[in-house]
Design a protein around this motif. Structure first.
Motif, PDB file in Angstrom:
ATOM      1  N   LEU A 251      -2.117  -9.454  -4.853  1.00  0.00           N
ATOM      2  CA  LEU A 251      -0.978  -8.609  -4.895  1.00  0.00           C
ATOM      3  C   LEU A 251      -0.167  -8.581  -6.118  1.00  0.00           C
ATOM      4  O   LEU A 251       0.593  -9.679  -6.365  1.00  0.00           O
ATOM      5  CB  LEU A 251      -0.155  -8.551  -3.722  1.00  0.00           C
ATOM      6  CG  LEU A 251      -1.033  -8.510  -2.246  1.00  0.00           C
ATOM      7  CD1 LEU A 251      -0.193  -8.780  -1.034  1.00  0.00           C
ATOM      8  CD2 LEU A 251      -1.802  -7.391  -2.027  1.00  0.00           C
ATOM      9  N   GLN A 252       0.033  -7.466  -6.648  1.00  0.00           N
ATOM     10  CA  GLN A 252       0.628  -7.387  -8.029  1.00  0.00           C
ATOM     11  C   GLN A 252       2.218  -7.376  -7.807  1.00  0.00           C
ATOM     12  O   GLN A 252       2.800  -6.516  -6.956  1.00  0.00           O
ATOM     13  CB  GLN A 252       0.268  -6.149  -8.684  1.00  0.00           C
ATOM     14  CG  GLN A 252       0.992  -5.941 -10.217  1.00  0.00           C
ATOM     15  CD  GLN A 252       0.584  -4.695 -10.803  1.00  0.00           C
ATOM     16  OE1 GLN A 252       0.516  -3.646 -10.116  1.00  0.00           O
ATOM     17  NE2 GLN A 252      -0.047  -4.518 -12.072  1.00  0.00           N
ATOM     18  N   ASP A 253       2.924  -8.132  -8.728  1.00  0.00           N
ATOM     19  CA  ASP A 253       4.404  -7.920  -8.944  1.00  0.00           C
ATOM     20  C   ASP A 253       4.582  -7.116 -10.085  1.00  0.00           C
ATOM     21  O   ASP A 253       4.020  -7.514 -11.163  1.00  0.00           O
ATOM     22  CB  ASP A 253       4.824  -9.203  -9.085  1.00  0.00           C
ATOM     23  CG  ASP A 253       6.256  -8.958  -9.839  1.00  0.00           C
ATOM     24  OD1 ASP A 253       7.048  -8.290  -9.379  1.00  0.00           O
ATOM     25  OD2 ASP A 253       6.498  -9.544 -10.695  1.00  0.00           O
ATOM     26  N   HIS A 254       5.108  -5.855 -10.045  1.00  0.00           N
ATOM     27  CA  HIS A 254       5.411  -5.143 -11.255  1.00  0.00           C
ATOM     28  C   HIS A 254       6.846  -4.681 -11.217  1.00  0.00           C
ATOM     29  O   HIS A 254       7.209  -3.911 -11.842  1.00  0.00           O
ATOM     30  CB  HIS A 254       4.660  -3.741 -10.927  1.00  0.00           C
ATOM     31  CG  HIS A 254       4.331  -3.028 -12.238  1.00  0.00           C
ATOM     32  ND1 HIS A 254       5.147  -2.097 -12.899  1.00  0.00           N
ATOM     33  CD2 HIS A 254       3.190  -2.949 -13.027  1.00  0.00           C
ATOM     34  CE1 HIS A 254       4.740  -1.543 -13.935  1.00  0.00           C
ATOM     35  NE2 HIS A 254       3.365  -2.326 -14.187  1.00  0.00           N
ATOM     36  N   GLY A 255       7.427  -5.891 -10.705  1.00  0.00           N
ATOM     37  CA  GLY A 255       9.080  -5.474 -10.951  1.00  0.00           C
ATOM     38  C   GLY A 255       9.706  -4.719  -9.628  1.00  0.00           C
ATOM     39  O   GLY A 255      11.002  -4.620  -9.777  1.00  0.00           O
ATOM     40  N   ASN A 256       9.056  -4.122  -8.981  1.00  0.00           N
ATOM     41  CA  ASN A 256       9.559  -3.324  -7.976  1.00  0.00           C
ATOM     42  C   ASN A 256       9.547  -4.113  -6.515  1.00  0.00           C
ATOM     43  O   ASN A 256       8.289  -4.572  -6.227  1.00  0.00           O
ATOM     44  CB  ASN A 256       9.016  -2.058  -7.720  1.00  0.00           C
ATOM     45  CG  ASN A 256       8.964  -1.308  -8.966  1.00  0.00           C
ATOM     46  OD1 ASN A 256       8.266  -0.659  -9.340  1.00  0.00           O
ATOM     47  ND2 ASN A 256      10.277  -1.575  -9.745  1.00  0.00           N
ATOM     48  N   PRO A 257      10.488  -4.301  -5.775  1.00  0.00           N
ATOM     49  CA  PRO A 257      10.184  -4.913  -4.284  1.00  0.00           C
ATOM     50  C   PRO A 257       9.543  -4.071  -3.334  1.00  0.00           C
ATOM     51  O   PRO A 257      10.119  -3.371  -2.671  1.00  0.00           O
ATOM     52  CB  PRO A 257      11.633  -5.166  -3.919  1.00  0.00           C
ATOM     53  CG  PRO A 257      12.627  -4.011  -4.706  1.00  0.00           C
ATOM     54  CD  PRO A 257      11.844  -3.670  -5.832  1.00  0.00           C
ATOM     55  N   VAL A 258       8.260  -4.465  -3.571  1.00  0.00           N
ATOM     56  CA  VAL A 258       7.231  -3.665  -2.317  1.00  0.00           C
ATOM     57  C   VAL A 258       7.066  -4.556  -1.126  1.00  0.00           C
ATOM     58  O   VAL A 258       6.705  -5.610  -1.374  1.00  0.00           O
ATOM     59  CB  VAL A 258       6.204  -3.047  -3.079  1.00  0.00           C
ATOM     60  CG1 VAL A 258       5.079  -2.659  -2.192  1.00  0.00           C
ATOM     61  CG2 VAL A 258       6.342  -2.420  -4.262  1.00  0.00           C
ATOM     62  N   GLY A 259       7.191  -4.000   0.303  1.00  0.00           N
ATOM     63  CA  GLY A 259       6.795  -4.694   1.284  1.00  0.00           C
ATOM     64  C   GLY A 259       5.651  -4.602   1.821  1.00  0.00           C
ATOM     65  O   GLY A 259       4.857  -3.504   1.485  1.00  0.00           O
ATOM     66  N   PHE A 260       5.036  -5.783   2.313  1.00  0.00           N
ATOM     67  CA  PHE A 260       3.787  -5.625   2.865  1.00  0.00           C
ATOM     68  C   PHE A 260       3.729  -6.286   4.146  1.00  0.00           C
ATOM     69  O   PHE A 260       4.559  -7.260   4.574  1.00  0.00           O
ATOM     70  CB  PHE A 260       2.810  -6.702   2.056  1.00  0.00           C
ATOM     71  CG  PHE A 260       2.383  -6.028   0.904  1.00  0.00           C
ATOM     72  CD1 PHE A 260       1.586  -5.203   0.363  1.00  0.00           C
ATOM     73  CD2 PHE A 260       3.176  -6.538  -0.535  1.00  0.00           C
ATOM     74  CE1 PHE A 260       1.314  -4.520  -0.922  1.00  0.00           C
ATOM     75  CE2 PHE A 260       3.133  -5.953  -1.830  1.00  0.00           C
ATOM     76  CZ  PHE A 260       2.090  -4.875  -2.082  1.00  0.00           C
ATOM     77  N   ARG A 261       2.634  -5.924   4.967  1.00  0.00           N
ATOM     78  CA  ARG A 261       2.652  -6.429   6.610  1.00  0.00           C
ATOM     79  C   ARG A 261       1.331  -6.273   6.965  1.00  0.00           C
ATOM     80  O   ARG A 261       0.302  -5.547   6.532  1.00  0.00           O
ATOM     81  CB  ARG A 261       3.559  -5.823   7.301  1.00  0.00           C
ATOM     82  CG  ARG A 261       3.163  -4.471   7.919  1.00  0.00           C
ATOM     83  CD  ARG A 261       4.325  -3.908   8.944  1.00  0.00           C
ATOM     84  NE  ARG A 261       3.839  -2.542   9.076  1.00  0.00           N
ATOM     85  CZ  ARG A 261       4.448  -1.605  10.073  1.00  0.00           C
ATOM     86  NH1 ARG A 261       5.693  -2.075  10.325  1.00  0.00           N
ATOM     87  NH2 ARG A 261       4.105  -0.388  10.086  1.00  0.00           N
ATOM     88  N   ASN A 262       0.820  -6.991   8.033  1.00  0.00           N
ATOM     89  CA  ASN A 262      -0.624  -6.615   8.922  1.00  0.00           C
ATOM     90  C   ASN A 262      -1.647  -6.641   7.574  1.00  0.00           C
ATOM     91  O   ASN A 262      -2.307  -5.561   7.600  1.00  0.00           O
ATOM     92  CB  ASN A 262      -0.478  -5.144   9.466  1.00  0.00           C
ATOM     93  CG  ASN A 262      -1.824  -5.152  10.359  1.00  0.00           C
ATOM     94  OD1 ASN A 262      -2.310  -6.285  10.776  1.00  0.00           O
ATOM     95  ND2 ASN A 262      -2.003  -3.959  10.901  1.00  0.00           N
ATOM     96  N   ILE A 263      -1.880  -7.754   7.139  1.00  0.00           N
ATOM     97  CA  ILE A 263      -3.135  -7.656   6.100  1.00  0.00           C
ATOM     98  C   ILE A 263      -4.313  -8.553   6.389  1.00  0.00           C
ATOM     99  O   ILE A 263      -4.106  -9.852   7.051  1.00  0.00           O
ATOM    100  CB  ILE A 263      -2.341  -8.502   4.706  1.00  0.00           C
ATOM    101  CG1 ILE A 263      -1.224  -7.909   4.112  1.00  0.00           C
ATOM    102  CG2 ILE A 263      -3.745  -8.324   3.850  1.00  0.00           C
ATOM    103  CD1 ILE A 263      -0.847  -8.553   2.998  1.00  0.00           C
TER     104      ILE A 263
END
Ligand code: MG
Length: 268
Positions: A251-263
């Motif tokens: 999962l990429q960090d591209h400088g924006n706080p993106v949330g993830f769940r249920n993977i």
């Protein structure tokens, strides 16, 4: 028509009749029954499907899935610096310190997430939400990515009324496959990817004998239909072919706080 020609034509007709008659006789002697086309083994495994809850877009993991994030911790991941194979294969910054709040893990500047487990062919379900507060534009807005086998980026981007180059928008295989549609939800709303991935094949000499192929649903809408992945997804330049075996989910960090769940993943 000469007499010999007529004789030959009659002989040919008689031969054709004889062959077809024999064929009919054979069909009748091996007469098909309903049972002759019924297959009973091997029996497909029983899988208990997941369920829809208030905290899922899709379902909870089915019974045979490998859960990579259940909302509690990031134990199934390590932190890496850089997300191209050359860097992540060498770096392991230790436990992933992405914060987990309310069952969601958020990408954090400086570190991408690499799953500890590696996979070949698989089905992957993952849910994400880009920041509700809109900042930036184009590629700078809600950018992350799901790297299949750590090499092939399925783009994550806030493309709700936010145009960018179409081979880099959400649902694209970055700079290789344009999505078939843009079913983006609004910033801050949960979205889901359902991914069916077939790894590339390599021979003993390391030559690719078949592309990777991917089928992707974004929010239940088909965006990639058995699309070929010809090599790594490069920011600059053409895809590179690198022989490899099983690989992680990244999962990429591209400088924006993106949330993830249920993977969750189902190896195929
Ligand atoms: Mg990205």
């Amino acid at each position: 028509m000469k007499k010999t020609s007529v004789t030959l034509a009659v002989c040919a007709a008689l031969l054709t009749f004889a062959v077809s008659t024999t064929s009919m006789a054979q069909n009748q002697s091996s007469k098909q029954t309903p049972e002759s086309t019924e297959i009973y083994e091997p029996v497909p495994p029983v899988v208990t499907p997941g369920v829809v809850t208030a905290n899922t877009s899709g379902t909870t993991p089915p019974s045979d899935a490998t859960v990579l994030f259940d909302g509690k911790n990031t134990d199934q991941w390590v932190a890496i610096t850089g997300y191209d194979p050359a860097s992540w294969e060498k770096t392991n910054a230790g436990p992933l310190k992405w914060p987990v709040r309310d069952g969601i893990m958020y990408s954090t500047k400086g570190f991408s997430a690499r799953s500890k487990q590696e996979f070949n062919d698989f089905q992957l379900h993952i849910e994400f939400k880009t920041p509700e507060k809109v900042e930036g534009k184009g590629q700078g807005r809600g950018n992350s990515g799901v790297f299949l086998q750590g090499r092939y980026e399925l783009q994550v981007l806030d493309n709700y009324e936010n145009p960018t180059y179409v081979d880099g928008m959400v649902g694209s295989i970055y700079k290789q496959a344009i999505p078939l549609a843009n079913p983006s939800r609004k910033p801050g709303e949960w979205q889901s990817y359902d991914i069916i991935y077939q790894a590339p094949r390599f021979n003993k000499a390391g030559m690719m004998t078949d592309y990777a192929y991917v089928t992707v649903l974004l929010n239940g809408v088909l965006v990639q239909n058995h699309a070929a992945i010809r090599g790594t997804t490069e920011y600059i330049g053409y895809p590179k072919v690198q022989p490899h075996g099983a690989g992680p989910i990244l999962l990429q960090d591209h400088g924006n706080p993106v949330g993830f769940r249920n993977i969750w993943v189902r190896p195929l």
